[in-house]
Design a protein around this motif. Structure first.
Motif, PDB file in Angstrom:
ATOM      1  N   UNK A  82      13.490   8.523   0.210  1.00  7.48           N
ATOM      2  CA  UNK A  82      13.947   7.680  -0.892  1.00  7.48           C
ATOM      3  C   UNK A  82      14.447   6.342  -0.367  1.00  7.48           C
ATOM      4  N   UNK A  83      15.171   6.373   0.752  1.00 12.67           N
ATOM      5  CA  UNK A  83      15.672   5.141   1.338  1.00 12.67           C
ATOM      6  C   UNK A  83      14.546   4.236   1.795  1.00 12.67           C
ATOM      7  N   UNK A  84      13.519   4.813   2.388  1.00 14.67           N
ATOM      8  CA  UNK A  84      12.384   4.031   2.872  1.00 14.67           C
ATOM      9  C   UNK A  84      11.648   3.380   1.703  1.00 14.67           C
ATOM     10  N   UNK A 115       0.809  -1.220   0.000  1.00 10.56           N
ATOM     11  CA  UNK A 115       0.000   0.000   0.000  1.00 10.56           C
ATOM     12  C   UNK A 115       0.848   1.278   0.000  1.00 10.56           C
ATOM     13  N   UNK A 116       2.151   1.156  -0.219  1.00 11.09           N
ATOM     14  CA  UNK A 116       3.013   2.336  -0.180  1.00 11.09           C
ATOM     15  C   UNK A 116       2.612   3.321  -1.281  1.00 11.09           C
ATOM     16  N   UNK A 117       2.643   4.596  -0.947  1.00 18.97           N
ATOM     17  CA  UNK A 117       2.307   5.659  -1.891  1.00 18.97           C
ATOM     18  C   UNK A 117       3.586   6.383  -2.320  1.00 18.97           C
ATOM     19  N   UNK A 118       3.806   6.449  -3.622  1.00 16.22           N
ATOM     20  CA  UNK A 118       5.001   7.097  -4.148  1.00 16.22           C
ATOM     21  C   UNK A 118       4.572   8.234  -5.066  1.00 16.22           C
ATOM     22  N   UNK A 119       4.898   9.462  -4.686  1.00 17.41           N
ATOM     23  CA  UNK A 119       4.509  10.627  -5.480  1.00 17.41           C
ATOM     24  C   UNK A 119       5.281  10.653  -6.799  1.00 17.41           C
ATOM     25  N   UNK A 120       4.763  11.409  -7.760  1.00 17.42           N
ATOM     26  CA  UNK A 120       5.444  11.530  -9.053  1.00 17.42           C
ATOM     27  C   UNK A 120       6.831  12.135  -8.887  1.00 17.42           C
ATOM     28  N   UNK A 121       6.953  13.118  -7.978  1.00 17.18           N
ATOM     29  CA  UNK A 121       8.250  13.765  -7.771  1.00 17.18           C
ATOM     30  C   UNK A 121       9.261  12.790  -7.170  1.00 17.18           C
ATOM     31  N   UNK A 122       8.803  11.939  -6.239  1.00 20.12           N
ATOM     32  CA  UNK A 122       9.707  10.962  -5.658  1.00 20.12           C
ATOM     33  C   UNK A 122      10.072   9.886  -6.670  1.00 20.12           C
ATOM     34  N   UNK A 123       9.135   9.501  -7.508  1.00 20.72           N
ATOM     35  CA  UNK A 123       9.432   8.513  -8.532  1.00 20.72           C
ATOM     36  C   UNK A 123      10.499   9.033  -9.494  1.00 20.72           C
ATOM     37  N   UNK A 124      10.420  10.336  -9.814  1.00 14.37           N
ATOM     38  CA  UNK A 124      11.430  10.932 -10.694  1.00 14.37           C
ATOM     39  C   UNK A 124      12.809  10.906 -10.040  1.00 14.37           C
TER      40      UNK A 124
END
Length: 217
Positions: free
Chosen positions: A168-170, A68-77
């Motif tokens: 990012x590490x998490x 269920x982790x949520x990854x924003x577009x900015x973090x994905x980039x």
């Protein structure tokens, strides 16, 4: 609230004992054996150095289900651009020391005492505690550590010296281990982890998952 005997490693049953705001016991010691036993029961220490050791099992419990982790577009980039590199158990001492020294919003000092830090270093040497390191230009810029109990990871503390390092590490840790880890225990609420998908669940539900995990080990 129960006072613990330093000569006996035992705790009140967190399923039937519910102290004020999750505080169920005080005293005892910070031996490796007691800490390891406590976490298997869903109990963790949290106190101010120099004061009485306090033991907690809050209700509700703040957890994250890897799927269920949520990854924003900015973090994905950021992850796709390889801004950071990651490792595990490469610099446990440096990670926990940085966590101890990090100044946190609303806190005048650290909750991570030297004695508690030494016990977690021993747990790491026994293969029970692990660290995740975040690197940038070959410098340690973030990370976190915790205990691995079967398929449950009990997160303890994290730090970041540059923006987005710990996040990012998490994310990297969760995505790398999502097939081996059933649940990540985040203990108490933070907006940082909530933004990544962590949520509150009843203590009873958390303890059920923990007990089933212990039986499979």
């Amino acid at each position: 609230m129960v006072r613990l005997d330093e000569n006996e490693i035992s705790f009140p049953d967190p399923e039937v004992y519910d102290g004020h705001d999750g505080l169920i016991a005080y005293g005892g010691d910070l031996s490796v054996e007691r800490i390891w036993f406590a976490y298997q029961l869903g109990i963790f220490p949290w106190y101010n150095p120099g004061e009485e050791i306090l033991w907690w099992s809050p209700d509700p419990r703040f957890v994250l289900v890897p799927a269920e982790i949520k990854i924003s577009k900015s973090m994905r980039k950021i992850l796709n651009r390889s801004v950071f590199t990651f490792s595990e158990n490469k610099s446990f001492r440096e990670v926990i020391k940085n966590c101890q020294q990090t100044i946190r919003k609303g806190q005048s000092g650290t909750w991570l005492s030297d004695e508690l830090m030494d016990s977690f270093i021993q747990l790491h040497e026994y293969g029970l505690a692990k660290s995740i390191e975040v690197w940038q230009d070959e410098k340690l810029v973030g990370g976190f550590y915790g205990l691995q109990i079967g398929n449950i990871f009990c997160g303890e503390s994290m730090f970041a010296k540059v923006s987005n390092a710990s996040k990012a590490g998490f994310i990297h840790f969760v995505e790398t281990h999502k097939h081996q880890i059933e649940l990540i225990d985040c203990q108490s609420h933070t907006e940082h982890l909530e933004s990544l998908g962590a949520k509150m669940i009843p203590k009873k539900e958390f303890l059920k998952i923990l007990h089933e995990n212990n039986e499979r080990r």
